[in-house]
Design an enzyme around this catalytic site. Structure first.
Site, PDB file in Angstrom:
ATOM      1  N   ASN A 172       0.871  -1.085  -0.074  1.00  0.00           N
ATOM      2  CA  ASN A 172       0.070  -0.210  -0.046  1.00  0.00           C
ATOM      3  C   ASN A 172       0.847   1.088   0.006  1.00  0.00           C
ATOM      4  O   ASN A 172       1.599   1.723   1.063  1.00  0.00           O
ATOM      5  CB  ASN A 172      -1.003  -0.040   1.453  1.00  0.00           C
ATOM      6  CG  ASN A 172      -1.657   1.279   1.573  1.00  0.00           C
ATOM      7  OD1 ASN A 172      -1.816   1.796   0.376  1.00  0.00           O
ATOM      8  ND2 ASN A 172      -2.186   1.638   2.568  1.00  0.00           N
ATOM      9  N   LYS A 188       0.206   4.169  -0.247  1.00  0.00           N
ATOM     10  CA  LYS A 188      -0.562   5.428   0.239  1.00  0.00           C
ATOM     11  C   LYS A 188      -0.238   6.717  -0.705  1.00  0.00           C
ATOM     12  O   LYS A 188      -0.274   6.314  -1.911  1.00  0.00           O
ATOM     13  CB  LYS A 188       0.015   6.006   1.649  1.00  0.00           C
ATOM     14  CG  LYS A 188       0.148   4.510   2.420  1.00  0.00           C
ATOM     15  CD  LYS A 188       0.341   4.933   3.704  1.00  0.00           C
ATOM     16  CE  LYS A 188       0.425   3.625   4.514  1.00  0.00           C
ATOM     17  NZ  LYS A 188       0.246   3.888   6.093  1.00  0.00           N
ATOM     18  N   HIS A 213      -9.360   1.269   5.109  1.00  0.00           N
ATOM     19  CA  HIS A 213      -7.968   1.547   5.666  1.00  0.00           C
ATOM     20  C   HIS A 213      -8.206   2.507   6.793  1.00  0.00           C
ATOM     21  O   HIS A 213      -9.026   3.442   6.890  1.00  0.00           O
ATOM     22  CB  HIS A 213      -7.168   1.979   4.842  1.00  0.00           C
ATOM     23  CG  HIS A 213      -5.701   1.978   5.322  1.00  0.00           C
ATOM     24  ND1 HIS A 213      -5.185   2.840   6.140  1.00  0.00           N
ATOM     25  CD2 HIS A 213      -4.607   1.200   4.983  1.00  0.00           C
ATOM     26  CE1 HIS A 213      -3.833   2.944   6.261  1.00  0.00           C
ATOM     27  NE2 HIS A 213      -3.458   1.621   5.725  1.00  0.00           N
ATOM     28  N   GLU A 251      -6.563   5.095   7.771  1.00  0.00           N
ATOM     29  CA  GLU A 251      -6.438   6.495   7.563  1.00  0.00           C
ATOM     30  C   GLU A 251      -7.548   6.938   6.945  1.00  0.00           C
ATOM     31  O   GLU A 251      -8.048   8.206   7.286  1.00  0.00           O
ATOM     32  CB  GLU A 251      -5.007   6.350   6.718  1.00  0.00           C
ATOM     33  CG  GLU A 251      -3.844   6.252   7.727  1.00  0.00           C
ATOM     34  CD  GLU A 251      -2.702   5.860   6.520  1.00  0.00           C
ATOM     35  OE1 GLU A 251      -2.611   5.824   5.410  1.00  0.00           O
ATOM     36  OE2 GLU A 251      -1.558   5.232   7.181  1.00  0.00           O
ATOM     37  N   GLU A 259      -5.160  -4.863  10.841  1.00  0.00           N
ATOM     38  CA  GLU A 259      -4.203  -3.837  10.925  1.00  0.00           C
ATOM     39  C   GLU A 259      -4.507  -3.096  12.401  1.00  0.00           C
ATOM     40  O   GLU A 259      -5.120  -2.017  12.356  1.00  0.00           O
ATOM     41  CB  GLU A 259      -4.294  -2.883   9.837  1.00  0.00           C
ATOM     42  CG  GLU A 259      -4.034  -3.220   8.511  1.00  0.00           C
ATOM     43  CD  GLU A 259      -3.487  -2.465   7.570  1.00  0.00           C
ATOM     44  OE1 GLU A 259      -2.308  -2.643   6.933  1.00  0.00           O
ATOM     45  OE2 GLU A 259      -3.957  -1.540   7.189  1.00  0.00           O
ATOM     46  N   GLY A 278       2.198   2.519  10.736  1.00  0.00           N
ATOM     47  CA  GLY A 278       3.328   3.695  10.460  1.00  0.00           C
ATOM     48  C   GLY A 278       3.955   4.206  11.633  1.00  0.00           C
ATOM     49  O   GLY A 278       4.602   5.301  11.792  1.00  0.00           O
ATOM     50  N   SER A 319       3.525  -1.944  10.540  1.00  0.00           N
ATOM     51  CA  SER A 319       4.967  -1.956  10.633  1.00  0.00           C
ATOM     52  C   SER A 319       5.655  -3.358  10.364  1.00  0.00           C
ATOM     53  O   SER A 319       6.606  -3.621  10.952  1.00  0.00           O
ATOM     54  CB  SER A 319       5.378  -1.134  12.159  1.00  0.00           C
ATOM     55  OG  SER A 319       4.998  -0.046  12.281  1.00  0.00           O
TER      56      SER A 319
HETATM   57  C1  PEP Z   1      -0.540   0.211   5.849  1.00  0.00           C
HETATM   58  O1  PEP Z   1      -0.755   1.463   5.519  1.00  0.00           O
HETATM   59  O2  PEP Z   1      -1.704  -0.551   5.737  1.00  0.00           O
HETATM   60  C2  PEP Z   1       0.489   0.024   6.814  1.00  0.00           C
HETATM   61  C3  PEP Z   1       0.478  -1.208   7.585  1.00  0.00           C
HETATM   62  O3  PEP Z   1       1.332   0.815   6.825  1.00  0.00           O
HETATM   63  P1  PEP Z   1       2.958   0.509   7.591  1.00  0.00           P
HETATM   64  O4  PEP Z   1       3.296  -0.881   7.222  1.00  0.00           O
HETATM   65  O5  PEP Z   1       3.620   1.583   7.276  1.00  0.00           O
HETATM   66  O6  PEP Z   1       2.656   0.439   9.160  1.00  0.00           O
END
Ligand code: PEP
Length: 257
Positions: free
Chosen positions: A12, A14, A97, A99, A165, A171, A211
């Site tokens: 992803n 973003k 998601h 975000e 998640e 992040g 992460s």
């Molecule tokens: C994500 O954006 O779905 C995500 C898991 O980001 P990150 O791996 O940067 O934590």
């Protein structure tokens, strides 16, 4: 136990990588060659999708979008419809998601509407769920997951991937422990079995996101109910993304499962 589900690794991006950077990344990824036994999807920003689709034609890599609207067309300034994505050759879409939920008003209900429309147009859906830190600390993780999955019965499980998640891990550099991830995934599969039946739930892939990076992907992707990863930051670098793909391939080979 050998994993029965084909591992899935999804990048992803973003709001990163315009057309030139997308091209450079995909050329590197194609040159590295995704390992066998693993399904790999990249989700660039909307503006990079046409060029990405062209570069990925004939490859084993799949292409996904990061969002989709619930109507086919209409007065929805700034939105993108499922038929528009299909026209570009997009096969997958991320929905709900955290975000989108935290910053853009996405709700369980709107995420479900997007997912249903996407599936109706032949898109594979990656449906994101996960608790906040406050919810985890209040011992409400399973209740949150139950609420977020409550409407999934309206979707086709054959074209649905659930991404667990935990919001506090996205992040932040702080990933879930293997125990936390496996516990949540196990509970989710149990819940999916209640919704769709044991057979479909056993076939469904549940991804971990938060992460995920080469230093932790080996152990996280070896968990019995972790069928791959949804990766943000570490998916922006070809070498990191490839390292995670290799760990997913180890799972596919049954090494870590
Ligand atoms: C994500 O954006 O779905 C995500 C898991 O980001 P990150 O791996 O940067 O934590």
């Amino acid at each position: 136990m050998t994993a029965v589900r084909r591992p899935l690794v999804v990048g992803n991006w973003k709001m990163h990588k315009g057309v030139a950077e997308t091209a450079a990344f995909l050329e590197g990824l194609l040159a590295a060659g995704p390992p066998s036994g693993v399904e790999v999807i990249v989700c660039p920003p909307f503006t990079s999708l046409p060029h990405a689709a062209m570069l990925l034609t004939g490859s084993s890599l799949g292409l996904g979008a990061q969002n989709v609207h619930w109507e086919d067309h209409g007065a929805f300034t700034g939105e993108i419809a499922a038929p528009m994505l299909r026209e570009l050759g997009v096969g997958w879409v991320i929905v709900g998601h955290s975000e989108r939920r935290a910053l853009f008003g996405e709700t369980d209900e709107s995420a479900l509407r997007r997912a249903a429309c996407a599936q109706a147009h032949g898109l594979e859906v990656i449906f994101c769920i996960g608790e906040t830190l406050a919810e985890r600390e209040a011992g409400a993780t399973f209740a949150v997951l139950e609420r977020q999955t409550a409407g999934l019965g309206a979707l086709d499980p054959g074209h649905l991937v659930v991404a667990y998640e935990p919001v506090w891990a996205i992040g932040t550099g702080r990933n879930a422990t293997t125990e936390q991830a496996q516990e949540a995934h196990y509970e989710l599969r149990r819940r999916l079995a209640g919704i769709f039946g044991a057979g479909p739930a056993e076939q469904m892939r549940i991804l971990y996101g938060g992460s995920l990076k080469p230093s932790n992907s080996g152990e996280l992707l070896a968990q019995p109910d972790v069928d791959g990863g949804l990766i943000g930051g570490a998916s922006l670098d070809v070498d990191s993304f490839c390292a995670i793909m290799r760990d997913a391939a180890s799972r596919a080979a049954g090494v870590g499962s």
